[in-house]
Scaffold this motif. Sequence first.
Motif, PDB file in Angstrom:
ATOM      1  N   PHE A  45       0.831  -1.181   0.014  1.00  0.00           N
ATOM      2  CA  PHE A  45       0.002   0.004   0.222  1.00  0.00           C
ATOM      3  C   PHE A  45       0.839   1.520  -0.054  1.00  0.00           C
ATOM      4  O   PHE A  45       0.539   2.458  -0.724  1.00  0.00           O
ATOM      5  CB  PHE A  45      -0.934  -0.088   1.310  1.00  0.00           C
ATOM      6  CG  PHE A  45      -1.636   1.317   1.564  1.00  0.00           C
ATOM      7  CD1 PHE A  45      -2.509   1.690   0.600  1.00  0.00           C
ATOM      8  CD2 PHE A  45      -1.311   2.324   2.486  1.00  0.00           C
ATOM      9  CE1 PHE A  45      -3.212   2.809   0.732  1.00  0.00           C
ATOM     10  CE2 PHE A  45      -1.898   3.287   2.676  1.00  0.00           C
ATOM     11  CZ  PHE A  45      -2.890   3.799   1.683  1.00  0.00           C
ATOM     12  N   PHE A  46       2.008   1.261   1.002  1.00  0.00           N
ATOM     13  CA  PHE A  46       2.814   2.456   0.858  1.00  0.00           C
ATOM     14  C   PHE A  46       3.499   2.558  -0.372  1.00  0.00           C
ATOM     15  O   PHE A  46       3.804   3.827  -1.038  1.00  0.00           O
ATOM     16  CB  PHE A  46       3.840   2.530   1.846  1.00  0.00           C
ATOM     17  CG  PHE A  46       3.192   2.497   3.545  1.00  0.00           C
ATOM     18  CD1 PHE A  46       2.140   3.524   3.518  1.00  0.00           C
ATOM     19  CD2 PHE A  46       3.682   1.720   4.448  1.00  0.00           C
ATOM     20  CE1 PHE A  46       1.562   3.801   4.878  1.00  0.00           C
ATOM     21  CE2 PHE A  46       2.895   2.044   5.620  1.00  0.00           C
ATOM     22  CZ  PHE A  46       1.951   2.835   5.962  1.00  0.00           C
ATOM     23  N   HIS A  47       4.003   1.737  -0.944  1.00  0.00           N
ATOM     24  CA  HIS A  47       4.626   1.705  -2.346  1.00  0.00           C
ATOM     25  C   HIS A  47       3.729   2.350  -3.359  1.00  0.00           C
ATOM     26  O   HIS A  47       3.892   3.200  -4.206  1.00  0.00           O
ATOM     27  CB  HIS A  47       5.272   0.290  -2.826  1.00  0.00           C
ATOM     28  CG  HIS A  47       6.594   0.276  -2.161  1.00  0.00           C
ATOM     29  ND1 HIS A  47       6.723  -0.501  -0.670  1.00  0.00           N
ATOM     30  CD2 HIS A  47       8.006   0.414  -2.714  1.00  0.00           C
ATOM     31  CE1 HIS A  47       7.744  -0.816  -0.525  1.00  0.00           C
ATOM     32  NE2 HIS A  47       8.624  -0.171  -1.370  1.00  0.00           N
ATOM     33  N   ILE A  80       3.926   5.819  -5.344  1.00  0.00           N
ATOM     34  CA  ILE A  80       4.041   6.099  -6.721  1.00  0.00           C
ATOM     35  C   ILE A  80       3.030   6.755  -7.412  1.00  0.00           C
ATOM     36  O   ILE A  80       3.316   7.571  -8.228  1.00  0.00           O
ATOM     37  CB  ILE A  80       4.289   4.521  -7.445  1.00  0.00           C
ATOM     38  CG1 ILE A  80       5.468   4.064  -7.084  1.00  0.00           C
ATOM     39  CG2 ILE A  80       3.989   4.572  -8.941  1.00  0.00           C
ATOM     40  CD1 ILE A  80       5.848   2.660  -7.290  1.00  0.00           C
ATOM     41  N   ILE A  81       1.970   6.388  -6.934  1.00  0.00           N
ATOM     42  CA  ILE A  81       0.463   7.325  -7.430  1.00  0.00           C
ATOM     43  C   ILE A  81       0.745   8.697  -7.302  1.00  0.00           C
ATOM     44  O   ILE A  81       0.427   9.713  -8.098  1.00  0.00           O
ATOM     45  CB  ILE A  81      -0.638   6.594  -6.975  1.00  0.00           C
ATOM     46  CG1 ILE A  81      -0.988   5.335  -7.896  1.00  0.00           C
ATOM     47  CG2 ILE A  81      -1.824   7.750  -7.358  1.00  0.00           C
ATOM     48  CD1 ILE A  81      -2.006   4.705  -7.068  1.00  0.00           C
ATOM     49  N   ILE A 125       2.388   8.773   7.748  1.00  0.00           N
ATOM     50  CA  ILE A 125       2.079   7.356   8.153  1.00  0.00           C
ATOM     51  C   ILE A 125       2.949   6.165   8.084  1.00  0.00           C
ATOM     52  O   ILE A 125       3.161   5.436   8.917  1.00  0.00           O
ATOM     53  CB  ILE A 125       0.613   7.061   7.629  1.00  0.00           C
ATOM     54  CG1 ILE A 125      -0.534   7.901   7.881  1.00  0.00           C
ATOM     55  CG2 ILE A 125       0.103   5.588   7.819  1.00  0.00           C
ATOM     56  CD1 ILE A 125      -1.580   7.797   6.849  1.00  0.00           C
ATOM     57  N   ALA A 126       3.641   6.205   6.953  1.00  0.00           N
ATOM     58  CA  ALA A 126       4.870   5.346   6.732  1.00  0.00           C
ATOM     59  C   ALA A 126       5.769   5.348   7.782  1.00  0.00           C
ATOM     60  O   ALA A 126       6.241   4.501   8.188  1.00  0.00           O
ATOM     61  CB  ALA A 126       5.415   5.398   5.179  1.00  0.00           C
ATOM     62  N   TYR A 127       6.091   6.716   8.204  1.00  0.00           N
ATOM     63  CA  TYR A 127       7.202   6.943   9.332  1.00  0.00           C
ATOM     64  C   TYR A 127       6.647   6.343  10.643  1.00  0.00           C
ATOM     65  O   TYR A 127       7.581   5.569  11.315  1.00  0.00           O
ATOM     66  CB  TYR A 127       7.497   8.460   9.256  1.00  0.00           C
ATOM     67  CG  TYR A 127       8.371   8.663  10.374  1.00  0.00           C
ATOM     68  CD1 TYR A 127       9.760   8.449  10.225  1.00  0.00           C
ATOM     69  CD2 TYR A 127       8.124   9.367  11.456  1.00  0.00           C
ATOM     70  CE1 TYR A 127      10.520   8.756  11.465  1.00  0.00           C
ATOM     71  CE2 TYR A 127       8.821   9.782  12.580  1.00  0.00           C
ATOM     72  CZ  TYR A 127      10.179   9.546  12.720  1.00  0.00           C
ATOM     73  OH  TYR A 127      10.747   9.948  13.518  1.00  0.00           O
TER      74      TYR A 127
END
Length: 75
Positions: free
Chosen positions: A9-11, A15-16, A59-61
Motif C-alpha cells: 500500500f505504501f509503495h 508512486i501514484i 503514516i509510513a514513518y
Amino acid sequence: MKNNNLRIFFHVSTIIGLLMLESPIILLANNIEPMFFGVPFLISWVLFWWAFCTIIFFIAYMKNWGKTTNIKRRD
C-alpha cells in the motif's frame, strides 16, 4: 501477511502520488477558471497531491516502513 499488504500500500500510494505530481496529466489541470477557495485549479492540484504524499510518508514513518525488526527474545 498484514505487514506485507501495508508495505505494498505504501509503495503504490507513493508512486501514484508522485506520478500525479510529475506526469503530463498536470497539463490538463493547467486552467485558471475553476477556482477552489479562491485558488486556481493548478495550484489546488499540486497542493492536494503534495498533502497526499506528505500524509502517506508520515503514516509510513509512524509505522516504521522499511525497517525490519530483528529483536530476539531472551528466555
